[in-house]
Motif scaffolding. Structure first.
Motif, PDB file in Angstrom:
ATOM      1  N   LEU A 181      57.687 -72.108  30.388  1.00  0.00           N
ATOM      2  CA  LEU A 181      56.894 -71.902  31.674  1.00  0.00           C
ATOM      3  C   LEU A 181      58.092 -72.178  32.878  1.00  0.00           C
ATOM      4  O   LEU A 181      57.953 -71.808  33.965  1.00  0.00           O
ATOM      5  CB  LEU A 181      55.736 -72.576  31.673  1.00  0.00           C
ATOM      6  CG  LEU A 181      54.777 -71.916  32.952  1.00  0.00           C
ATOM      7  CD1 LEU A 181      54.461 -70.402  32.886  1.00  0.00           C
ATOM      8  CD2 LEU A 181      53.377 -72.428  32.730  1.00  0.00           C
ATOM      9  N   ASP A 182      58.746 -73.305  32.856  1.00  0.00           N
ATOM     10  CA  ASP A 182      59.464 -73.919  33.639  1.00  0.00           C
ATOM     11  C   ASP A 182      60.590 -72.790  34.311  1.00  0.00           C
ATOM     12  O   ASP A 182      60.911 -72.629  35.509  1.00  0.00           O
ATOM     13  CB  ASP A 182      59.883 -75.317  33.544  1.00  0.00           C
ATOM     14  CG  ASP A 182      59.135 -76.442  33.606  1.00  0.00           C
ATOM     15  OD1 ASP A 182      58.306 -76.249  34.737  1.00  0.00           O
ATOM     16  OD2 ASP A 182      59.147 -77.384  33.109  1.00  0.00           O
ATOM     17  N   ILE A 183      61.253 -72.270  33.240  1.00  0.00           N
ATOM     18  CA  ILE A 183      62.177 -71.349  33.262  1.00  0.00           C
ATOM     19  C   ILE A 183      61.511 -70.163  34.184  1.00  0.00           C
ATOM     20  O   ILE A 183      62.083 -69.562  35.014  1.00  0.00           O
ATOM     21  CB  ILE A 183      62.669 -70.745  31.985  1.00  0.00           C
ATOM     22  CG1 ILE A 183      63.366 -71.795  31.515  1.00  0.00           C
ATOM     23  CG2 ILE A 183      63.466 -69.509  32.146  1.00  0.00           C
ATOM     24  CD1 ILE A 183      63.647 -71.859  29.853  1.00  0.00           C
ATOM     25  N   MET A 241      58.785 -70.240  42.425  1.00  0.00           N
ATOM     26  CA  MET A 241      57.370 -70.553  42.267  1.00  0.00           C
ATOM     27  C   MET A 241      57.034 -72.128  41.844  1.00  0.00           C
ATOM     28  O   MET A 241      57.628 -72.297  40.841  1.00  0.00           O
ATOM     29  CB  MET A 241      56.278 -69.527  41.545  1.00  0.00           C
ATOM     30  CG  MET A 241      54.964 -69.919  41.652  1.00  0.00           C
ATOM     31  SD  MET A 241      53.873 -68.573  40.874  1.00  0.00           S
ATOM     32  CE  MET A 241      54.243 -67.278  41.820  1.00  0.00           C
ATOM     33  N   LYS A 242      56.404 -72.697  42.678  1.00  0.00           N
ATOM     34  CA  LYS A 242      56.183 -74.066  42.106  1.00  0.00           C
ATOM     35  C   LYS A 242      54.816 -74.108  41.322  1.00  0.00           C
ATOM     36  O   LYS A 242      53.969 -73.247  41.310  1.00  0.00           O
ATOM     37  CB  LYS A 242      55.602 -75.058  43.362  1.00  0.00           C
ATOM     38  CG  LYS A 242      56.633 -74.992  44.297  1.00  0.00           C
ATOM     39  CD  LYS A 242      57.774 -76.157  43.826  1.00  0.00           C
ATOM     40  CE  LYS A 242      59.154 -76.086  45.081  1.00  0.00           C
ATOM     41  NZ  LYS A 242      60.151 -76.607  44.312  1.00  0.00           N
ATOM     42  N   SER A 243      54.733 -75.027  40.411  1.00  0.00           N
ATOM     43  CA  SER A 243      53.427 -75.222  39.597  1.00  0.00           C
ATOM     44  C   SER A 243      52.279 -75.251  40.398  1.00  0.00           C
ATOM     45  O   SER A 243      51.291 -74.750  39.809  1.00  0.00           O
ATOM     46  CB  SER A 243      53.645 -76.557  38.803  1.00  0.00           C
ATOM     47  OG  SER A 243      54.716 -76.463  38.057  1.00  0.00           O
ATOM     48  N   LEU A 266      46.742 -70.257  41.786  1.00  0.00           N
ATOM     49  CA  LEU A 266      46.575 -68.590  41.661  1.00  0.00           C
ATOM     50  C   LEU A 266      45.839 -68.144  40.562  1.00  0.00           C
ATOM     51  O   LEU A 266      45.153 -67.289  40.299  1.00  0.00           O
ATOM     52  CB  LEU A 266      47.955 -68.037  41.790  1.00  0.00           C
ATOM     53  CG  LEU A 266      48.661 -67.720  43.057  1.00  0.00           C
ATOM     54  CD1 LEU A 266      49.937 -67.463  43.055  1.00  0.00           C
ATOM     55  CD2 LEU A 266      47.821 -67.094  44.034  1.00  0.00           C
ATOM     56  N   ILE A 267      45.853 -68.914  39.215  1.00  0.00           N
ATOM     57  CA  ILE A 267      45.230 -68.492  38.109  1.00  0.00           C
ATOM     58  C   ILE A 267      43.876 -69.606  37.844  1.00  0.00           C
ATOM     59  O   ILE A 267      43.279 -69.197  37.047  1.00  0.00           O
ATOM     60  CB  ILE A 267      46.364 -68.954  36.987  1.00  0.00           C
ATOM     61  CG1 ILE A 267      46.603 -70.320  36.733  1.00  0.00           C
ATOM     62  CG2 ILE A 267      47.390 -68.072  37.106  1.00  0.00           C
ATOM     63  CD1 ILE A 267      47.330 -70.581  35.422  1.00  0.00           C
ATOM     64  N   ASN A 278      46.049 -79.728  34.145  1.00  0.00           N
ATOM     65  CA  ASN A 278      46.044 -78.908  32.889  1.00  0.00           C
ATOM     66  C   ASN A 278      47.434 -77.971  32.815  1.00  0.00           C
ATOM     67  O   ASN A 278      47.739 -77.688  31.803  1.00  0.00           O
ATOM     68  CB  ASN A 278      44.900 -77.982  32.850  1.00  0.00           C
ATOM     69  CG  ASN A 278      43.610 -78.571  32.710  1.00  0.00           C
ATOM     70  OD1 ASN A 278      43.601 -79.618  32.018  1.00  0.00           O
ATOM     71  ND2 ASN A 278      42.500 -78.041  32.887  1.00  0.00           N
ATOM     72  N   LEU A 279      47.868 -77.466  33.902  1.00  0.00           N
ATOM     73  CA  LEU A 279      49.115 -76.709  33.629  1.00  0.00           C
ATOM     74  C   LEU A 279      50.430 -77.469  33.298  1.00  0.00           C
ATOM     75  O   LEU A 279      51.049 -77.192  32.505  1.00  0.00           O
ATOM     76  CB  LEU A 279      49.507 -76.034  35.111  1.00  0.00           C
ATOM     77  CG  LEU A 279      50.605 -75.050  35.244  1.00  0.00           C
ATOM     78  CD1 LEU A 279      50.435 -74.057  34.324  1.00  0.00           C
ATOM     79  CD2 LEU A 279      50.816 -74.702  36.641  1.00  0.00           C
TER      80      LEU A 279
END
Length: 68
Positions: A7-9, A16-18, A24-25, A31-32
């Motif tokens: 996911l980081d890639i 986009m930042k975490s 957005l989700i 949790n992310l």
């Protein structure tokens, strides 16, 4: 662990930042973070779908199986 979370890639590719993705989700940053670190035991299809929709990617772009 044989399932690797990339996911980081994908986030970096979308600049986009975490924190932004979490908002957005509709999940918490904590949790992310658990998901990104590979410490999650499971992921809901609805969460995976939301991530893929926002990042315009496929599940295989985020999750990878590596034989050990």
């Amino acid at each position: 662990m044989s399932i690797v979370v990339n996911l980081d890639i994908v986030l970096a590719e979308h600049n986009m930042k975490s924190k932004e993705l979490a908002e957005l989700i509709g999940i918490t940053e904590a949790n992310l973070s658990i998901l990104k670190s590979g410490k999650a035991k499971a992921i809901r299809f609805s969460t995976l779908e939301a991530i893929c929709k926002v990042l315009e990617c496929q599940p295989a772009d985020i999750l990878e199986y590596r034989a050990e």
